[in-house]
Design an enzyme around this catalytic site. Structure first.
Site, PDB file in Angstrom:
ATOM      1  N   HIS A   1      34.985 -50.206 -23.060  1.00 30.30           N
ATOM      2  CA  HIS A   1      34.593 -50.532 -21.684  1.00 30.30           C
ATOM      3  C   HIS A   1      33.186 -50.020 -21.450  1.00 30.30           C
ATOM      4  CE1 HIS A   1      38.633 -51.754 -20.633  1.00 30.30           C
ATOM      5  NE2 HIS A   1      39.057 -50.693 -21.303  1.00 30.30           N
TER       6      HIS A   1
ATOM      7  N   TYR B   1      27.520 -52.224 -14.901  1.00 30.43           N
ATOM      8  CA  TYR B   1      27.652 -52.705 -16.273  1.00 30.43           C
ATOM      9  C   TYR B   1      26.351 -52.722 -17.070  1.00 30.43           C
ATOM     10  CZ  TYR B   1      32.125 -54.175 -14.407  1.00 30.43           C
ATOM     11  OH  TYR B   1      33.359 -54.187 -13.820  1.00 30.43           O
TER      12      TYR B   1
END
EC number: 4.2.1.10
Length: 149
Positions: free
Chosen positions: A104, A26
């Site tokens: 995302h 991430y």
């Protein structure tokens, strides 16, 4: 006098842990950093931007319903794990009929099999995945362009 365009950024479960959670997947950018950058970009374009994060599905649904009442013009949403599980989020987004982009940080299509399905993508205006934090900036730019058409 016309009202300023209004964009809502919705962040789903565990996104409050950005910067410390699985940074190899991430990235190291925090949620606060992302929101600050989006705020700067929105201000430069004379757009009202609000942000909301919750780890609870019902709270996300309540906030999306409120967005309709508030006259929000566009939603940018990273539903987190609810992407793959929440018919309720899909239903509320369809129900309020506010255009939205699904974002995302990671490329969900390069990950585990269960992450490859989204309950939201087919009703979204657009989907951005795998570009890290810049994906939010691109989503904001696209939202502003669409609103100001």
């Amino acid at each position: 006098m016309s009202k300023k365009a209004s964009i809502l950024v919705i962040q789903g479960p565990n996104l409050n842990l950005l910067g410390s959670r699985e940074s190899d997947v991430y990235g190291k950018t925090t949620l606060e950093d992302i929101h600050q950058k989006l705020g700067e970009l929105a201000t430069a374009q004379s757009v009202d931007l609000s942000t909301y994060q919750s780890n609870h599905e019902g709270e996300l649904i309540d906030r999306i319903q409120k967005a309709k009442q508030d006259g929000v013009d566009f939603i940018i949403i990273n539903p987190g794990a609810f992407t793959h599980t929440s018919v309720a989020l899909r239903d509320v987004l369809a129900g309020v009929a506010i255009p939205f982009t699904e974002v995302h940080l990671s490329n969900i299509h390069q990950r585990e099999e269960f992450r490859k399905h989204s309950y939201l993508s087919d009703i979204a205006t657009g989907v951005i995945c795998g570009l890290g934090a810049i994906g939010y900036e691109l989503a904001l730019q696209a939202a502003i362009t669409r609103i100001k058409k």
